[in-house]
Write a protein that holds these residues in place. Structure first.
Motif, mmCIF file in Angstrom:
data_model
loop_
_atom_site.group_PDB
_atom_site.id
_atom_site.type_symbol
_atom_site.label_atom_id
_atom_site.label_comp_id
_atom_site.label_asym_id
_atom_site.label_seq_id
_atom_site.Cartn_x
_atom_site.Cartn_y
_atom_site.Cartn_z
ATOM 1 N N THR A 92 -34.233 -4.944 37.077
ATOM 2 C CA THR A 92 -33.435 -6.174 37.082
ATOM 3 C C THR A 92 -33.187 -6.670 38.479
ATOM 4 N N PRO A 93 -33.429 -8.022 38.862
ATOM 5 C CA PRO A 93 -33.243 -8.212 40.256
ATOM 6 C C PRO A 93 -31.866 -9.129 40.356
ATOM 7 N N TYR A 94 -31.160 -8.900 41.583
ATOM 8 C CA TYR A 94 -30.115 -9.714 41.869
ATOM 9 C C TYR A 94 -30.086 -10.179 43.237
ATOM 10 N N ARG A 95 -29.332 -11.250 43.375
ATOM 11 C CA ARG A 95 -29.084 -11.831 44.665
ATOM 12 C C ARG A 95 -27.867 -12.392 44.487
ATOM 13 N N ILE A 96 -27.487 -13.189 45.938
ATOM 14 C CA ILE A 96 -26.194 -13.459 46.379
ATOM 15 C C ILE A 96 -26.519 -15.176 45.905
ATOM 16 N N TYR A 97 -25.375 -15.550 45.239
ATOM 17 C CA TYR A 97 -25.430 -17.226 45.003
ATOM 18 C C TYR A 97 -24.873 -17.954 46.095
ATOM 19 N N GLU A 98 -24.824 -19.180 45.929
ATOM 20 C CA GLU A 98 -24.293 -20.100 47.049
ATOM 21 C C GLU A 98 -22.815 -19.962 47.076
ATOM 22 N N ASP A 99 -22.229 -19.613 46.078
ATOM 23 C CA ASP A 99 -20.792 -19.345 46.268
ATOM 24 C C ASP A 99 -20.347 -18.010 46.965
ATOM 25 N N GLY A 100 -21.400 -17.337 47.309
ATOM 26 C CA GLY A 100 -21.031 -15.913 47.582
ATOM 27 C C GLY A 100 -21.018 -14.562 46.861
ATOM 28 N N GLU A 101 -21.239 -14.920 45.373
ATOM 29 C CA GLU A 101 -20.960 -14.070 44.541
ATOM 30 C C GLU A 101 -22.500 -13.415 44.330
ATOM 31 N N ILE A 102 -22.531 -12.199 43.962
ATOM 32 C CA ILE A 102 -23.639 -11.362 43.320
ATOM 33 C C ILE A 102 -23.771 -11.894 42.010
ATOM 34 N N GLY A 103 -25.222 -12.272 41.579
ATOM 35 C CA GLY A 103 -25.446 -12.187 40.152
ATOM 36 C C GLY A 103 -26.879 -12.108 39.824
ATOM 37 N N ILE A 104 -27.339 -12.067 38.468
ATOM 38 C CA ILE A 104 -28.860 -11.606 38.350
ATOM 39 C C ILE A 104 -29.627 -12.662 38.713
ATOM 40 N N ALA A 105 -30.632 -12.453 39.361
ATOM 41 C CA ALA A 105 -31.701 -13.334 39.729
ATOM 42 C C ALA A 105 -32.830 -13.488 38.792
ATOM 43 N N GLY A 106 -32.914 -13.067 37.772
ATOM 44 C CA GLY A 106 -34.156 -13.019 36.919
ATOM 45 C C GLY A 106 -34.012 -12.213 35.582
ATOM 46 N N ARG A 107 -35.114 -12.346 34.926
ATOM 47 C CA ARG A 107 -34.956 -11.337 33.463
ATOM 48 C C ARG A 107 -35.415 -10.092 34.143
ATOM 49 N N THR A 108 -35.076 -9.167 33.282
ATOM 50 C CA THR A 108 -35.399 -7.703 33.251
ATOM 51 C C THR A 108 -36.876 -7.617 32.906
ATOM 52 N N VAL A 109 -37.626 -6.922 33.662
ATOM 53 C CA VAL A 109 -38.937 -6.437 33.531
ATOM 54 C C VAL A 109 -39.128 -4.962 33.448
ATOM 55 N N THR A 110 -40.080 -4.721 32.309
ATOM 56 C CA THR A 110 -40.232 -3.255 31.953
ATOM 57 C C THR A 110 -41.325 -2.656 32.967
ATOM 58 N N THR A 111 -41.298 -1.369 33.507
ATOM 59 C CA THR A 111 -42.309 -0.987 34.229
ATOM 60 C C THR A 111 -42.401 0.366 33.715
ATOM 61 N N PHE A 112 -41.891 1.532 34.311
ATOM 62 C CA PHE A 112 -41.963 3.007 33.743
ATOM 63 C C PHE A 112 -40.953 3.640 34.894
ATOM 64 N N ARG A 113 -40.884 5.183 34.306
ATOM 65 C CA ARG A 113 -40.058 5.734 35.291
ATOM 66 C C ARG A 113 -40.335 5.825 36.618
ATOM 67 N N THR A 114 -39.838 5.502 37.567
ATOM 68 C CA THR A 114 -40.361 5.368 39.008
ATOM 69 C C THR A 114 -39.679 6.443 40.027
ATOM 70 N N GLY A 115 -40.476 7.268 40.642
ATOM 71 C CA GLY A 115 -40.145 8.358 41.539
ATOM 72 C C GLY A 115 -40.223 7.722 43.054
ATOM 73 N N VAL A 116 -41.012 6.816 43.481
ATOM 74 C CA VAL A 116 -41.400 6.440 44.797
ATOM 75 C C VAL A 116 -41.310 5.058 44.577
ATOM 76 N N SER A 117 -41.158 4.161 45.774
ATOM 77 C CA SER A 117 -41.248 2.873 45.922
ATOM 78 C C SER A 117 -41.257 2.646 47.333
ATOM 79 N N GLY A 118 -41.950 1.353 47.967
ATOM 80 C CA GLY A 118 -42.041 0.667 49.151
ATOM 81 C C GLY A 118 -42.337 -0.610 49.170
#
Length: 404
Positions: A92-118
């Protein structure tokens, strides 16, 4: 699989974005933390919280933040990608909106159990599955602009080692146009066993698997027997390409499940364009300090912020007492940072934010009173100053700065 398409929206519930999450040049930004709150503090759960100033005061989920069920987090394209650690691995992506509040930035995307990322370039990140039990290495490429999985690959991890053991990756890093993935060797215990139960191969060599990009196909392994394995499960630390194009790897040469490496903890170099360890360079940090490296993150100008163990006790994914140091790979020096206390090594990786000025890097630690603070460190003077208190935190899992 949810795929995000459409135009920008001001809604904090289901906004749709197709370009960079926030415009450049607004001049506004906030520091962002992801942390698990303690039941004792009345804030049990995982939260994303923000603050304008990390030099003083406190930040708390009670009056600032968004609750999330994710476990690990990737910061790319000015967005926090929150990943749940389960078989579906939803992101699930999050960002800061114009009013300075944190909110969801898009729909949740299914991947798989993730152990490493870069992260890769400025618009993509790559996630890797958990190959410990199955020996199957799954990778996915995540488009951080259009918020969707844009490619996948599968690798037989037995073929990487050539020994009948699985290669278990400990990180994922971009080096030029390739992916470099350090690993150790492991043979699982069998049906019904936990993923970490089994037989570990030799821990006396640094191994790095080289993958093509964007295909994410295994190409070769490079190795060096002067130090031990790189990183640890879930750490996403241990390798960095610096400004001149050379890459450096650092190895704890510690232990996994009480199996110890006989080699010293140190730093190796891969010269730009060579895809091989430089036989003329080895910084034996353990010989210089008497102790092993725990974690590391790059600052600038050949300097790393590292935590160094203070005794022969070394943790695996966590544990062991450490001190913070500035490690210079050019002069081969280690300078301990003044005014930052000795403390217990945190879980998996160290959480830092580099300001981009060549010297200022901030570091999150848990002190002996079980309280989390940020320390602002000057790499030129090797001095630190206590900053913001992350109130009610049981564990901090991400730290960065987002524009809005």
């Amino acid at each position: 699989m949810a795929v995000l398409l459409g135009a920008c929206s001001k809604s904090k519930d289901t906004p749709e974005v197709t370009g960079p999450t926030n415009p450049e040049g607004t001049g506004r930004s906030k520091y962002v933390f992801v942390y698990s709150g303690s039941a004792a503090s009345g804030s049990a759960g995982t939260y994303i919280v923000s603050t304008d100033d990390i030099t003083t005061g406190k930040v708390s989920s009670r009056n600032n933040g968004v609750e999330t069920d994710a476990y690990s987090f990737v910061l790319q394209n000015n967005t926090i990608f929150a990943q749940a650690y389960n078989n579906l691995g939803p992101v699930t992506p999050y960002r800061i909106y114009e009013d300075g509040e944190i909110g969801i930035a898009g729909r949740t995307v299914t991947t798989f159990r993730t152990g490493v990322s870069g992260t890769v370039n400025q618009d993509t990140w790559v996630g890797g599955g958990d190959p410990r039990s199955s020996g199957v290495g799954e990778l996915f490429r995540f488009d951080a602009v259009n918020m969707q999985v844009s490619g996948k690959s599968v690798t037989d991890m037995n073929k990487i080692t050539g020994t009948g053991e699985n290669a278990v990756w400990t990180g994922l890093f971009q080096v030029d146009n390739k992916l470099y993935m350090p690993y150790y060797k492991f043979k699982p215990a069998g049906a019904g066993a936990a993923p970490w139960q089994g037989n570990y191969g030799s821990l006396d060599t640094a191994w790095v698997a080289v993958f093509s990009y964007p295909e994410m196909k295994y190409e070769k392994t490079i190795s060096d027997g002067r130090t031990g394995f790189i990183g640890n499960w879930g750490s996403m630390q241990g390798l960095k390409q610096i400004e001149n194009g050379d890459s450096y790897v650092w190895a704890t040469s510690g232990s996994i499940n009480n199996i110890k490496s006989k080699n010293h903890s140190g730093i190796l170099r891969i010269k730009k364009g060579t895809e091989a360890f430089d036989k003329d360079y080895f910084f034996d940090v353990e010989a210089l300090t008497g102790f092993k490296i725990a974690r590391g993150e790059y600052i600038a100008n050949g300097k790393f912020l590292m935590t160094i163990y203070t005794s022969a006790e070394t943790g695996d994914v966590s544990g062991g007492r450490v001190k913070v140091a500035i490690v210079d790979i050019n002069s081969k020096t280690v300078t301990y940072v003044k005014d930052v206390p000795e403390h217990e090594q945190g879980s998996f990786k160290m959480h830092v934010y580099y300001e981009g000025d060549g010297k200022t890097i901030s570091y999150v630690l848990e002190d002996d009173m079980k309280q989390y603070y940020v320390y602002i460190i000057n790499a030129e003077t090797a001095t630190g100053k206590k900053g913001v208190h992350i109130e009610g935190a049981d564990n901090v899992t991400a730290f960065s700065k987002l524009k809005y």
